[in-house]
Motif scaffolding. Sequence first.
Motif, PDB file in Angstrom:
ATOM      1  N   PRO A 338      -3.593  -5.380  -6.367  1.00  0.00           N
ATOM      2  CA  PRO A 338      -2.459  -5.002  -5.517  1.00  0.00           C
ATOM      3  C   PRO A 338      -1.210  -4.640  -6.299  1.00  0.00           C
ATOM      4  O   PRO A 338      -0.339  -3.933  -5.788  1.00  0.00           O
ATOM      5  N   GLY A 339      -1.107  -5.102  -7.541  1.00  0.00           N
ATOM      6  CA  GLY A 339       0.092  -4.811  -8.322  1.00  0.00           C
ATOM      7  C   GLY A 339       0.024  -3.515  -9.093  1.00  0.00           C
ATOM      8  O   GLY A 339       0.987  -3.161  -9.783  1.00  0.00           O
ATOM      9  N   ALA A 346       5.419  -6.617  -1.821  1.00  0.00           N
ATOM     10  CA  ALA A 346       5.758  -7.296  -0.572  1.00  0.00           C
ATOM     11  C   ALA A 346       5.564  -6.365   0.620  1.00  0.00           C
ATOM     12  O   ALA A 346       5.095  -6.786   1.687  1.00  0.00           O
ATOM     13  N   ALA A 347       5.918  -5.082   0.436  1.00  0.00           N
ATOM     14  CA  ALA A 347       5.733  -4.124   1.523  1.00  0.00           C
ATOM     15  C   ALA A 347       4.250  -3.894   1.784  1.00  0.00           C
ATOM     16  O   ALA A 347       3.823  -3.756   2.939  1.00  0.00           O
ATOM     17  N   ARG A 349       1.894  -6.058   1.269  1.00  0.00           N
ATOM     18  CA  ARG A 349       1.321  -7.267   1.847  1.00  0.00           C
ATOM     19  C   ARG A 349       1.432  -7.281   3.365  1.00  0.00           C
ATOM     20  O   ARG A 349       0.592  -7.879   4.052  1.00  0.00           O
ATOM     21  N   ALA A 350       2.442  -6.609   3.900  1.00  0.00           N
ATOM     22  CA  ALA A 350       2.628  -6.573   5.352  1.00  0.00           C
ATOM     23  C   ALA A 350       1.492  -5.839   6.060  1.00  0.00           C
ATOM     24  O   ALA A 350       1.307  -5.997   7.268  1.00  0.00           O
ATOM     25  N   GLN A 351       0.714  -5.040   5.318  1.00  0.00           N
ATOM     26  CA  GLN A 351      -0.412  -4.331   5.929  1.00  0.00           C
ATOM     27  C   GLN A 351      -1.650  -5.216   6.057  1.00  0.00           C
ATOM     28  O   GLN A 351      -2.612  -4.829   6.721  1.00  0.00           O
ATOM     29  N   GLY A 352      -1.652  -6.373   5.403  1.00  0.00           N
ATOM     30  CA  GLY A 352      -2.807  -7.247   5.473  1.00  0.00           C
ATOM     31  C   GLY A 352      -3.650  -7.167   4.223  1.00  0.00           C
ATOM     32  O   GLY A 352      -3.194  -6.716   3.162  1.00  0.00           O
ATOM     33  N   PRO A 353      -4.923  -7.578   4.294  1.00  0.00           N
ATOM     34  CA  PRO A 353      -5.773  -7.612   3.098  1.00  0.00           C
ATOM     35  C   PRO A 353      -6.066  -6.238   2.508  1.00  0.00           C
ATOM     36  O   PRO A 353      -6.311  -6.119   1.317  1.00  0.00           O
ATOM     37  N   ALA A 354      -6.080  -5.177   3.332  1.00  0.00           N
ATOM     38  CA  ALA A 354      -6.314  -3.813   2.862  1.00  0.00           C
ATOM     39  C   ALA A 354      -5.038  -3.013   3.063  1.00  0.00           C
ATOM     40  O   ALA A 354      -4.369  -3.132   4.097  1.00  0.00           O
ATOM     41  N   ARG A 355      -4.691  -2.152   2.082  1.00  0.00           N
ATOM     42  CA  ARG A 355      -3.375  -1.520   2.091  1.00  0.00           C
ATOM     43  C   ARG A 355      -3.460  -0.066   1.625  1.00  0.00           C
ATOM     44  O   ARG A 355      -4.340   0.308   0.854  1.00  0.00           O
ATOM     45  N   GLY A 455       3.725  -1.160   7.006  1.00  0.00           N
ATOM     46  CA  GLY A 455       3.341  -2.486   7.484  1.00  0.00           C
ATOM     47  C   GLY A 455       3.869  -2.802   8.855  1.00  0.00           C
ATOM     48  O   GLY A 455       3.897  -3.975   9.250  1.00  0.00           O
ATOM     49  N   GLU A 456       4.259  -1.796   9.618  1.00  0.00           N
ATOM     50  CA  GLU A 456       4.838  -2.011  10.940  1.00  0.00           C
ATOM     51  C   GLU A 456       3.861  -1.578  12.025  1.00  0.00           C
ATOM     52  O   GLU A 456       2.930  -0.811  11.788  1.00  0.00           O
TER      53      GLU A 456
END
Length: 483
Positions: A338-339, A346-347, A349-355, A455-456
């Motif tokens: 993820p990094g 952090a943004a 992460r708001a989408q959940g496990p998959a981004r 993530g909204e």
Amino acid sequence: MRTAGGSGTRRAPRATGWRVRLAVIAFLATLLAGCAHDVPGHPGAAAPAVPATAGPGSDTRPSDESDPPSPRSTEEITTLAVAALGDYWRAAFPASFGRPWAPIRVFAPVHPGDPAAAAPPCVHGATELDGRAFYCPAADAVVWDAENLLPRLHRNVGPAAVAVVLAHEIGHAIQNRLGVDEARHTEPERYPTILLEAMADCYAGAALRHLADAAPVAVLPIGPLERDAALLALVEFRDPLGTEPVDDIAHGNAFDRVSAFQDGYADGPVRCAEMTVDNRQFTQRRFGSAADRARGGDLPMPQLLTAISGDARGWFGAVVAGHDPAAGWQAPALETDPGATACDEAALRAQGPARFCAADGAVVVDRAALAPLQRRFGDFAGATLIASRYGLAALAAMAEPTTGASAGRTAVCLAGAYTGRLIDPSGTFGLSPGDLDEAIGVLLAADWAERDAAGEIEPAEHGYERVLRFRTGLLAGPAGCGT
């Protein structure tokens, strides 16, 4: 999921951690010979009996309908449900089918643990009703376990679960009044068990839509959360893995049962009565091999991520190429760090496990966040979320917005379209029994698949809408998603 060789180990989806808590209700699909349509389940706590007179066609009402809702016992919920369902069918049956409504003759709550309990209609003793509910055409009777099944559903899922079980059994009574049970004796191939169960789920959806439309004045209101709870109850009454649509015990997997409910909810009773073996497709499949069955069909996470990365990249790349042949877009490989993207973690992460990272077009999965999801639901829950992120990547490649409510909705639809091609795949990567149920479970329990690239999500959205959009994509393909 399955790949060539059928490797993997499936774990049964768990209910813990869902927004609406569920007890795991094992579906032991058996029919009462020649007499009943059956909904079984696990036993639970005891509850008082419901008067058999409080059924469709009666005038039973609570004493003061203007009082605000308050916690009610299972007995009260059951009484309210059968009365409200009676009100609905008294008006809807003649309006829909041009025939007079004949009230159901018998409503029989049963206490299987009571040794003095009389035998209910169509069975030899009360103990046979342990964890079950059924409709018996011979006696025109709706019978249920008032000691175990309904109290447990009420306690773990909510009042809507009680209502949907009763509405389903009353749906079989509607079939009887329309001559379906009689026709089945002469043309059984036209009315396999799975079709009859889908019709009953559909009639239940039509009835609960009436309760939803009557809120907030209804004595048994069905709002968005209660509607999701009704779908979750159907998920838990799905068939055992590997059951085929042609099996005499088949009632449907979670996808098929929820689909039928949604059709009735959206279109009403006539849509239910029009279901036939020719116009109704069922998605459950047998295991592809002995190894697939022995291991249950789930892929270990490393194998799942490798397989879906390659397969989804090709499919979503073809979707973009079909939209714009000159785009030359190559779908990104699935990242597991993820990094390692240009987006703020952090943004993401708001989408959940998959981004999906709009800044560099990367699709990334957080394995640590995905692991508990896979344990709870099974491997295709994570695959559904990953497919929705590839949906956002495809939108970006087509120069469409990746933020806003429309983007999130399209992502869910595209995840469904991708899943549709895996039901009967031409390649080596495809669905195993239970995968569609896992998709329905995660869509009902969490909103990650519908989150946009920021993530909204539209706050008014619920699981029902997510499942409906997923179904649209699965049945209609990318074109049904507007791409």
